[in-house]
Design an enzyme around this catalytic site. Structure first.
Site, short mmCIF file in Angstrom:
data_model
loop_
_atom_site.label_atom_id
_atom_site.label_comp_id
_atom_site.label_asym_id
_atom_site.label_seq_id
_atom_site.Cartn_x
_atom_site.Cartn_y
_atom_site.Cartn_z
N ASN A 1 -12.88 -3.40 2.51
CA ASN A 1 -13.94 -2.40 2.58
C ASN A 1 -14.83 -2.55 1.35
O ASN A 1 -14.34 -2.66 0.23
CB ASN A 1 -13.34 -1.00 2.62
CG ASN A 1 -12.56 -0.75 3.90
OD1 ASN A 1 -13.02 -1.10 4.97
ND2 ASN A 1 -11.39 -0.15 3.78
N ASP B 1 0.85 -1.20 0.00
CA ASP B 1 0.00 0.00 0.00
C ASP B 1 0.89 1.24 0.00
O ASP B 1 1.92 1.30 0.66
CB ASP B 1 -0.90 -0.01 1.24
CG ASP B 1 -2.05 0.99 1.12
OD1 ASP B 1 -3.19 0.54 0.96
OD2 ASP B 1 -1.79 2.21 1.19
N ILE B 2 0.47 2.25 -0.76
CA ILE B 2 1.26 3.47 -0.90
C ILE B 2 1.26 4.29 0.39
O ILE B 2 2.16 5.10 0.61
CB ILE B 2 0.71 4.31 -2.09
CG1 ILE B 2 1.76 5.21 -2.66
CG2 ILE B 2 -0.55 5.07 -1.71
CD1 ILE B 2 1.40 5.81 -4.02
N GLN C 1 -14.84 2.50 1.29
CA GLN C 1 -14.05 1.97 0.16
C GLN C 1 -13.70 3.13 -0.76
O GLN C 1 -14.58 3.84 -1.26
CB GLN C 1 -14.85 0.92 -0.61
CG GLN C 1 -14.05 0.32 -1.78
CD GLN C 1 -14.82 -0.73 -2.57
OE1 GLN C 1 -15.97 -1.04 -2.26
NE2 GLN C 1 -14.18 -1.27 -3.59
N HIS D 1 -6.94 -5.89 2.10
CA HIS D 1 -5.78 -5.38 2.82
C HIS D 1 -5.22 -6.49 3.71
O HIS D 1 -5.99 -7.19 4.38
CB HIS D 1 -6.17 -4.23 3.75
CG HIS D 1 -6.76 -3.03 3.08
ND1 HIS D 1 -6.06 -1.85 2.92
CD2 HIS D 1 -7.98 -2.79 2.57
CE1 HIS D 1 -6.84 -0.94 2.33
NE2 HIS D 1 -8.01 -1.49 2.11
N HIS E 1 -10.22 -5.11 -3.35
CA HIS E 1 -8.89 -5.32 -2.79
C HIS E 1 -9.04 -5.79 -1.36
O HIS E 1 -9.92 -5.33 -0.63
CB HIS E 1 -8.03 -4.05 -2.85
CG HIS E 1 -8.71 -2.81 -2.37
ND1 HIS E 1 -9.69 -2.19 -3.10
CD2 HIS E 1 -8.58 -2.10 -1.23
CE1 HIS E 1 -10.11 -1.12 -2.44
NE2 HIS E 1 -9.47 -1.05 -1.29
P1 5GP Z 1 -9.88 1.37 0.58
O1 5GP Z 1 -10.18 2.55 1.46
O2 5GP Z 1 -10.50 1.51 -0.79
O3 5GP Z 1 -10.18 0.07 1.24
O4 5GP Z 1 -8.31 1.36 0.40
C1 5GP Z 1 -7.62 1.87 -0.70
C2 5GP Z 1 -6.15 1.76 -0.42
O5 5GP Z 1 -5.45 1.96 -1.63
C3 5GP Z 1 -5.62 2.79 0.58
O6 5GP Z 1 -5.03 2.11 1.68
C4 5GP Z 1 -4.62 3.60 -0.22
O7 5GP Z 1 -3.49 3.99 0.52
C5 5GP Z 1 -4.26 2.63 -1.35
N1 5GP Z 1 -3.84 3.27 -2.58
C6 5GP Z 1 -4.48 4.27 -3.24
N2 5GP Z 1 -3.84 4.60 -4.36
C7 5GP Z 1 -2.75 3.78 -4.43
C8 5GP Z 1 -1.69 3.63 -5.39
O8 5GP Z 1 -1.63 4.32 -6.41
N3 5GP Z 1 -0.77 2.68 -5.13
C9 5GP Z 1 -0.83 1.89 -4.02
N4 5GP Z 1 0.13 0.98 -3.86
N5 5GP Z 1 -1.81 2.00 -3.11
C10 5GP Z 1 -2.76 2.94 -3.31
#
Ligand code: 5GP
Length: 124
Positions: free
Chosen positions: A94, A36-37, A101, A109, A107
């Site tokens: 999520n 994760d970034i 989400q 985590h 995805h």
């Molecule tokens: P969500 O809130 O949708 O469950 O999580 C999305 C996740 O994607 C977040 O933890 C965010 O840091 C990660 N993320 C968003 N953009 C990028 C990206 O361009 N590269 C990577 N490696 N992770 C990303």
């Protein structure tokens, strides 16, 4: 409720197509895993299926069984490959607005590397 249409321009679709780089951990025919970034734990890896699925709801309703099995096997394989089985790890997926989400490509985590505390943050 009508399922949300898949947007092929979402950030994880671009990563899958190789248009945006990622720090790859694992890849096979069913899944891609990468760091994760914006990590929320010492280990924070995302596992995504190779297919156009918005969320866990979409995936479990619409994906072929081979992909569902392959994806979840990949999640386990990533965790084992990172030596997370002992001391343990947490999975989070999520799905939808209440879960916050942000990226509309399924995805999972994987969090690990420290005591992770209670499952949910309590609202203020
Ligand atoms: P969500 O809130 O949708 O469950 O999580 C999305 C996740 O994607 C977040 O933890 C965010 O840091 C990660 N993320 C968003 N953009 C990028 C990206 O361009 N590269 C990577 N490696 N992770 C990303």
């Amino acid at each position: 409720m009508t399922p949300k249409a898949y947007d092929p321009e979402n950030i994880f679709a671009k990563i899958l197509r190789g248009e945006i780089p990622c720090n790859k951990v694992f890849e096979d025919e069913h899944a891609l895993a990468f760091h994760d970034i914006n990590p929320q734990a010492p280990v924070h890896v995302l596992v995504i299926p190779k297919g156009d699925y918005v969320s866990m709801d979409d995936f479990t309703a619409s994906a072929p069984e081979e992909l569902i099995v392959g994806f979840f096997r990949a999640v386990g394989e990533v965790a084992r490959g990172l030596n997370l089985v002992d001391p343990g790890y947490r999975l989070l997926a999520n799905s939808g607005a209440d879960a916050h989400q942000e990226v509309a490509h399924l995805h999972v985590h994987i969090f690990a590397g420290r005591r992770l505390g209670p499952m949910l943050v309590r609202p203020d």
